[in-house]
Design a protein around this motif. Sequence first.
Motif, PDB file in Angstrom:
ATOM      1  N   VAL A   1      -7.691   7.723 -21.100  1.00 15.59           N
ATOM      2  CA  VAL A   1      -7.711   6.303 -20.740  1.00 15.59           C
ATOM      3  C   VAL A   1      -6.422   5.998 -19.995  1.00 15.59           C
ATOM      4  N   LEU A   2      -6.544   5.640 -18.716  1.00 20.22           N
ATOM      5  CA  LEU A   2      -5.386   5.413 -17.856  1.00 20.22           C
ATOM      6  C   LEU A   2      -5.417   4.001 -17.290  1.00 20.22           C
ATOM      7  N   SER A   3      -4.362   3.248 -17.528  1.00 19.48           N
ATOM      8  CA  SER A   3      -4.251   1.896 -16.985  1.00 19.48           C
ATOM      9  C   SER A   3      -3.133   1.853 -15.957  1.00 19.48           C
ATOM     10  N   GLY A   4      -3.333   1.034 -14.916  1.00 21.01           N
ATOM     11  CA  GLY A   4      -2.336   0.944 -13.857  1.00 21.01           C
ATOM     12  C   GLY A   4      -2.442   2.078 -12.858  1.00 21.01           C
ATOM     13  N   ALA A   5      -3.667   2.567 -12.635  1.00 19.04           N
ATOM     14  CA  ALA A   5      -3.896   3.634 -11.652  1.00 19.04           C
ATOM     15  C   ALA A   5      -3.914   3.001 -10.260  1.00 19.04           C
ATOM     16  N   SER A   6      -2.735   2.597  -9.800  1.00 19.54           N
ATOM     17  CA  SER A   6      -2.627   1.837  -8.562  1.00 19.54           C
ATOM     18  C   SER A   6      -1.233   2.018  -7.967  1.00 19.54           C
ATOM     19  N   SER A   7      -0.872   1.172  -7.029  1.00 18.96           N
ATOM     20  CA  SER A   7       0.450   1.259  -6.401  1.00 18.96           C
ATOM     21  C   SER A   7       1.554   1.151  -7.437  1.00 18.96           C
TER      22      SER A   7
ATOM     23  N   GLU B   1      14.612  -0.383  -6.107  1.00 19.07           N
ATOM     24  CA  GLU B   1      14.060  -1.651  -5.623  1.00 19.07           C
ATOM     25  C   GLU B   1      12.953  -1.349  -4.627  1.00 19.07           C
ATOM     26  N   TYR B   2      11.857  -2.066  -4.740  1.00 18.97           N
ATOM     27  CA  TYR B   2      10.740  -1.849  -3.821  1.00 18.97           C
ATOM     28  C   TYR B   2       9.937  -3.127  -3.692  1.00 18.97           C
ATOM     29  N   GLY B   3       9.167  -3.177  -2.600  1.00 14.14           N
ATOM     30  CA  GLY B   3       8.378  -4.370  -2.349  1.00 14.14           C
ATOM     31  C   GLY B   3       7.102  -4.057  -1.599  1.00 14.14           C
ATOM     32  N   ILE B   4       6.145  -4.945  -1.733  1.00 14.66           N
ATOM     33  CA  ILE B   4       4.859  -4.840  -1.046  1.00 14.66           C
ATOM     34  C   ILE B   4       4.633  -6.125  -0.267  1.00 14.66           C
ATOM     35  N   SER B   5       4.354  -5.971   1.029  1.00 15.61           N
ATOM     36  CA  SER B   5       4.053  -7.108   1.890  1.00 15.61           C
ATOM     37  C   SER B   5       2.656  -6.904   2.463  1.00 15.61           C
ATOM     38  N   GLY B   6       1.705  -7.674   1.963  1.00  8.23           N
ATOM     39  CA  GLY B   6       0.315  -7.490   2.358  1.00  8.23           C
ATOM     40  C   GLY B   6      -0.047  -8.266   3.606  1.00  8.23           C
ATOM     41  N   ALA B   7      -1.008  -7.738   4.362  1.00  8.59           N
ATOM     42  CA  ALA B   7      -1.519  -8.436   5.534  1.00  8.59           C
ATOM     43  C   ALA B   7      -2.455  -9.552   5.108  1.00  8.59           C
ATOM     44  N   GLU B   8      -2.473 -10.631   5.877  1.00  6.25           N
ATOM     45  CA  GLU B   8      -3.342 -11.755   5.528  1.00  6.25           C
ATOM     46  C   GLU B   8      -4.817 -11.433   5.751  1.00  6.25           C
TER      47      GLU B   8
ATOM     48  N   SER C   1      -2.582 -13.122  11.654  1.00  5.29           N
ATOM     49  CA  SER C   1      -2.346 -11.799  11.091  1.00  5.29           C
ATOM     50  C   SER C   1      -2.594 -10.704  12.119  1.00  5.29           C
ATOM     51  N   ARG C   2      -1.827  -9.641  12.002  1.00  7.38           N
ATOM     52  CA  ARG C   2      -2.027  -8.461  12.835  1.00  7.38           C
ATOM     53  C   ARG C   2      -2.572  -7.299  12.011  1.00  7.38           C
ATOM     54  N   GLY C   3      -2.982  -7.597  10.757  1.00  6.66           N
ATOM     55  CA  GLY C   3      -3.602  -6.585   9.918  1.00  6.66           C
ATOM     56  C   GLY C   3      -2.673  -5.458   9.517  1.00  6.66           C
ATOM     57  N   ARG C   4      -1.372  -5.753   9.417  1.00  6.37           N
ATOM     58  CA  ARG C   4      -0.403  -4.710   9.118  1.00  6.37           C
ATOM     59  C   ARG C   4       0.322  -5.026   7.809  1.00  6.37           C
ATOM     60  N   SER C   5       0.259  -4.082   6.891  1.00 11.73           N
ATOM     61  CA  SER C   5       0.904  -4.222   5.591  1.00 11.73           C
ATOM     62  C   SER C   5       2.088  -3.267   5.504  1.00 11.73           C
ATOM     63  N   GLY C   6       2.995  -3.554   4.589  1.00 15.06           N
ATOM     64  CA  GLY C   6       4.158  -2.697   4.426  1.00 15.06           C
ATOM     65  C   GLY C   6       4.559  -2.511   2.977  1.00 15.06           C
ATOM     66  N   PHE C   7       5.129  -1.350   2.702  1.00 20.25           N
ATOM     67  CA  PHE C   7       5.719  -1.035   1.398  1.00 20.25           C
ATOM     68  C   PHE C   7       7.075  -0.400   1.676  1.00 20.25           C
ATOM     69  N   HIS C   8       8.083  -0.818   0.946  1.00 24.94           N
ATOM     70  CA  HIS C   8       9.385  -0.182   1.078  1.00 24.94           C
ATOM     71  C   HIS C   8       9.955   0.121  -0.289  1.00 24.94           C
TER      72      HIS C   8
ATOM     73  N   ARG D   1      15.446   6.186   1.096  1.00 25.51           N
ATOM     74  CA  ARG D   1      14.708   5.015   1.565  1.00 25.51           C
ATOM     75  C   ARG D   1      13.343   5.466   2.069  1.00 25.51           C
ATOM     76  N   HIS D   2      12.335   4.730   1.673  1.00 24.65           N
ATOM     77  CA  HIS D   2      10.966   5.082   2.035  1.00 24.65           C
ATOM     78  C   HIS D   2      10.232   3.852   2.559  1.00 24.65           C
ATOM     79  N   TRP D   3       9.339   4.100   3.523  1.00 26.89           N
ATOM     80  CA  TRP D   3       8.514   3.041   4.086  1.00 26.89           C
ATOM     81  C   TRP D   3       7.085   3.545   4.184  1.00 26.89           C
TER      82      TRP D   3
END
Length: 367
Positions: free
Chosen positions: A128-134, A157-164, A283-290, A306-308
Amino acid sequence: MPFRVAIIGGYGNFGGYVARQLAADRAIELVICGRNLAKAQKFAAGLQAANPAHAARVDIADPPAVMLGEIAPDLVINMVGPYQGQGYGVAKAAIAVGAHYCDIADARAFVCGIGELDSVAREKGVTVLSGASSVPALTAAYCDAALEDMTELRRVEYGISGAEQANRGAGTVAAVLSYVGERFTRLQAGRMQEEIGWRGAIPVDYPDLGRRWFATGDVPDLELFQSRYPGLQDHRFLAGHEIAPLHFGLWVMGALRRVRLIPNLSRFADLLVSLSKPFNVLSRGRSGFHMVIEGVDARGAPVIRRHWIIARSGHGPNIPVIPPILIARKLARGEQLAPGARPCLDVISLDEYRAAFAGLDIECIDE
């Protein structure tokens, strides 16, 4: 006999992507589940799966054990959010019928509390696995990889910026809104201290995407990583919008919630989804994670990674649902995952995760 995978919410935005990715696998037989049987049947019929896909009505608001018993799955994937306030009824039902279980929960209490099912899952011999995501699967994979040349992590430190144009449903939006203006804790200067959701206007300059704005967010990692990486002193998660006016509009609402002038924003998820749709044209349909990981090497010298991740063509929403796909494939091929209930850590390596980006308009940049 094919490995039978029941996807609850299998015709939704996230569930649909998982189903389409698994449909061509000859080792897997899909059962598309949801509250609306007609929608499930229509979606299943259109999959053109290697093994004929089936459909079933499963409503997580009802006791699902009987329904899952009739389906007889080997794995249950729960794609129905928000998980904030959701009980473990689906996971318990999966265990009861002897099936493995995973979800894409990002709710801190839900993911961190899944261990209460550990003993019964072990007795049944299921995983049983929870949080199988980013979060925390991908973020922990990055941190684990950093330990290849660091002896200790000090700051993450990290962040997620989703596209609209991400076609977010109300459930996904409600998950974010649940912590806006609310208090939680995170690791600061070596101890857990109070933080407030969606506080701050933090600029981050992305390769190709330009400047994105972020604010503080609450995720399971903030509780899990303190013990996982003992040397960690500071840990922060950030969230943001592609469209700046939406970001700052939510910041204002968070400030009102902070002083309790308005109720918890999750109850307005449907309304806010509707109000945000006109902004999709921007929106330009572009998401980011850093992600920034700071630590020390064996000599005590500082090391920074540093990762993107840059997702174009509206492919960003595919990133958080990769773990259920990989878990299903592992189990279908007979890979043994340790029985018991736990957050989704130590299951998917960073290399496995990033290899799954193949065929998507997603670029990984490491510095």
